[in-house]
Design a protein around this motif. Structure first.
Motif, PDB file in Angstrom:
ATOM      1  N   ILE A 115       1.096  -1.227  -0.041  1.00 12.17           N
ATOM      2  CA  ILE A 115       0.016   0.160   0.203  1.00 12.17           C
ATOM      3  C   ILE A 115       0.878   1.104  -0.228  1.00 12.17           C
ATOM      4  CG2 ILE A 115      -1.534   1.426   1.546  1.00 12.17           C
ATOM      5  CD1 ILE A 115      -2.948  -1.813   2.063  1.00 12.17           C
ATOM      6  N   TYR A 116       0.732   1.805  -0.354  1.00 13.56           N
ATOM      7  CA  TYR A 116       0.977   3.998  -0.549  1.00 13.56           C
ATOM      8  C   TYR A 116       0.156   4.444   0.214  1.00 13.56           C
ATOM      9  CZ  TYR A 116       3.577   7.720  -1.171  1.00 13.56           C
ATOM     10  OH  TYR A 116       4.390   8.226  -0.890  1.00 13.56           O
ATOM     11  N   ILE A 117       0.588   4.949   1.389  1.00 11.88           N
ATOM     12  CA  ILE A 117       0.212   6.500   1.759  1.00 11.88           C
ATOM     13  C   ILE A 117       0.132   7.287   1.939  1.00 11.88           C
ATOM     14  CG2 ILE A 117      -0.841   6.626   4.525  1.00 11.88           C
ATOM     15  CD1 ILE A 117      -0.127   3.520   4.590  1.00 11.88           C
ATOM     16  N   ALA A 118      -0.838   8.742   2.079  1.00 13.78           N
ATOM     17  CA  ALA A 118      -0.402  10.492   1.864  1.00 13.78           C
ATOM     18  C   ALA A 118      -1.181  10.448   2.341  1.00 13.78           C
ATOM     19  CB  ALA A 118      -0.240   9.575   0.250  1.00 13.78           C
ATOM     20  N   ASN A 119      -1.701  11.773   2.904  1.00 12.91           N
ATOM     21  CA  ASN A 119      -2.621  12.962   3.175  1.00 12.91           C
ATOM     22  C   ASN A 119      -2.703  13.348   2.033  1.00 12.91           C
ATOM     23  OD1 ASN A 119      -2.738  11.693   5.903  1.00 12.91           O
ATOM     24  ND2 ASN A 119      -0.464  12.606   6.532  1.00 12.91           N
ATOM     25  N   VAL A 120      -3.835  14.246   2.129  1.00 12.30           N
ATOM     26  CA  VAL A 120      -4.067  15.694   1.760  1.00 12.30           C
ATOM     27  C   VAL A 120      -3.307  16.829   1.788  1.00 12.30           C
ATOM     28  CG1 VAL A 120      -5.487  17.685   1.135  1.00 12.30           C
ATOM     29  CG2 VAL A 120      -6.727  14.449   1.403  1.00 12.30           C
ATOM     30  N   LEU A 121      -3.089  16.859   3.053  1.00 14.60           N
ATOM     31  CA  LEU A 121      -2.280  17.621   3.649  1.00 14.60           C
ATOM     32  C   LEU A 121      -0.775  16.992   3.979  1.00 14.60           C
ATOM     33  CD1 LEU A 121      -3.404  20.768   3.583  1.00 14.60           C
ATOM     34  CD2 LEU A 121      -3.476  20.932   6.393  1.00 14.60           C
ATOM     35  N   LYS A 122       0.406  18.200   3.530  1.00 12.85           N
ATOM     36  CA  LYS A 122       1.392  17.991   3.530  1.00 12.85           C
ATOM     37  C   LYS A 122       2.324  18.008   5.424  1.00 12.85           C
ATOM     38  CE  LYS A 122       1.293  15.394  -0.037  1.00 12.85           C
ATOM     39  NZ  LYS A 122       0.556  13.845  -0.348  1.00 12.85           N
ATOM     40  N   SER A 123       1.699  19.182   5.866  1.00 16.28           N
ATOM     41  CA  SER A 123       2.067  19.882   6.838  1.00 16.28           C
ATOM     42  C   SER A 123       0.767  19.761   7.784  1.00 16.28           C
ATOM     43  CB  SER A 123       2.156  21.120   6.584  1.00 16.28           C
ATOM     44  OG  SER A 123       3.346  21.064   5.342  1.00 16.28           O
ATOM     45  N   ARG A 124       1.542  19.980   9.186  1.00 12.49           N
ATOM     46  CA  ARG A 124       0.143  19.477  10.479  1.00 12.49           C
ATOM     47  C   ARG A 124      -0.637  20.956  10.090  1.00 12.49           C
ATOM     48  NH1 ARG A 124       1.655  19.728  16.718  1.00 12.49           N
ATOM     49  NH2 ARG A 124      -0.433  18.905  17.781  1.00 12.49           N
ATOM     50  N   PRO A 125      -1.598  21.211  10.111  1.00 14.46           N
ATOM     51  CA  PRO A 125      -2.202  22.229  11.473  1.00 14.46           C
ATOM     52  C   PRO A 125      -2.137  22.244  12.679  1.00 14.46           C
ATOM     53  CG  PRO A 125      -3.994  20.739  10.099  1.00 14.46           C
ATOM     54  CD  PRO A 125      -2.401  20.089  10.315  1.00 14.46           C
ATOM     55  N   PRO A 126      -1.936  23.075  12.682  1.00 16.63           N
ATOM     56  CA  PRO A 126      -1.337  23.831  14.126  1.00 16.63           C
ATOM     57  C   PRO A 126      -2.852  23.320  15.555  1.00 16.63           C
ATOM     58  CG  PRO A 126      -1.177  25.622  13.548  1.00 16.63           C
ATOM     59  CD  PRO A 126      -1.562  25.026  12.127  1.00 16.63           C
TER      60      PRO A 126
END
Ligand code: URA
Length: 276
Positions: free
Chosen positions: A161-172
């Motif tokens: 599996i490949y896993i990714a997020n929509v956002l690459k930086s953490r929202p505070p």
């Protein structure tokens, strides 16, 4: 001698029945298994799979399961970085050094994605949390542990599996991503999908589902049916986010239904790439 058998559709089943049952039990889901076969140790793995093999008819694209095509946003119109020609390494570098939205001021690092870059399964989440921000990898915290159980419950391994997020930086504070942030970041995910060419996408949570499908419909509406992503019309199934399932364990049964649906759709795609 290995007890692992191929499924009727030639998909290798990697987890043992006991492991899968354990994963499901940890998810709070208890599956039915023929007791006699289990006791005698003659359980045929594929036979006992909690994911039923679909009938050969193309039922999944019937009128009640309406495909949707995501309107692709044009990368260059929403992000100063032109990602359209980048390969994996250059894309990862761009994500790690991205300053396209204000989140780069507060994040520890950009979280690119993890897994097999030739995987047929892509799982998309929302955004890095505290653990992911610190370790630089998606889904390594509590939600990630539940996601692992969901993956193993489907008989898949993380390496498939490949896993990714929509956002690459953490929202505070793990707040919901702002539209400006997702607009700036989405081209990275879109390029990851172009490079990966997955055979199926599992969108975990409303942020992933809504952005991949370019819709504002709720996850409750989007889950449980087949969608299509992009020009290649990649099959996409939306389900609840593992963090939500940790807060609302009674919804795990529906999430498991979604995983079964994804599994069935995946195995209904003919190997020559023809559509369902
Ligand atoms: N939640 C997500 O959506 N993604 C992560 O990587 C971690 C938690």
């Amino acid at each position: 001698m290995s007890h692992l058998l191929d499924s009727p559709l030639d998909s290798p089943i990697h987890a043992t029945l006991a492991q899968r049952r354990d994963c499901l039990a940890k998810m709070g889901i208890h599956t039915w298994v023929r007791r006699a076969a289990y006791r005698s140790g003659t359980v045929v793995e594929a036979d006992a799979l909690p994911m039923p093999v679909p009938p050969p008819t193309p039922r999944l694209v019937s009128a009640e399961v309406k495909p949707m095509v995501a309107a692709q946003k044009h990368p260059s119109s929403v992000n100063p970085n032109d990602t359209s020609t980048l390969g994996w390494e250059a894309l990862e570098h761009a994500v790690k050094h991205c300053t396209a939205c204000p989140l780069h001021h507060t994040r520890t690092q950009g979280v690119f994605g993890v897994g097999n870059r030739t995987a047929e399964w892509l799982i998309v989440g929302e955004a890095p949390g505290e653990d992911e921000d610190r370790q630089g990898e998606p889904f390594v915290g509590r939600a990630g542990q539940l996601l692992d159980q969901m993956i193993r419950g489907m008989g898949l391994r993380r390496e498939e599996i490949y896993i990714a997020n929509v956002l690459k930086s953490r929202p505070p504070g793990n707040r919901t991503p702002a539209p400006l942030e997702t607009a700036a970041c989405l081209p990275y995910l879109q390029r990851q999908i172009e490079l990966l060419e997955p055979r199926i996408i599992l969108a975990a949570g409303s942020v992933a589902a809504q952005h991949l499908l370019a819709t504002s419909l709720s996850i409750g509406v989007l889950r449980g049916r087949l969608h299509r992503y992009g020009a290649q019309r990649v099959p996409l199934v939306a389900t609840y986010h593992p963090s939500y399932l940790l807060r609302s364990p009674s919804e795990k049964r529906k999430a498991w239904d979604d995983l079964r649906l994804a599994w069935r759709i995946f195995h209904s795609i003919p190997p020559d790439g023809q559509d369902l």
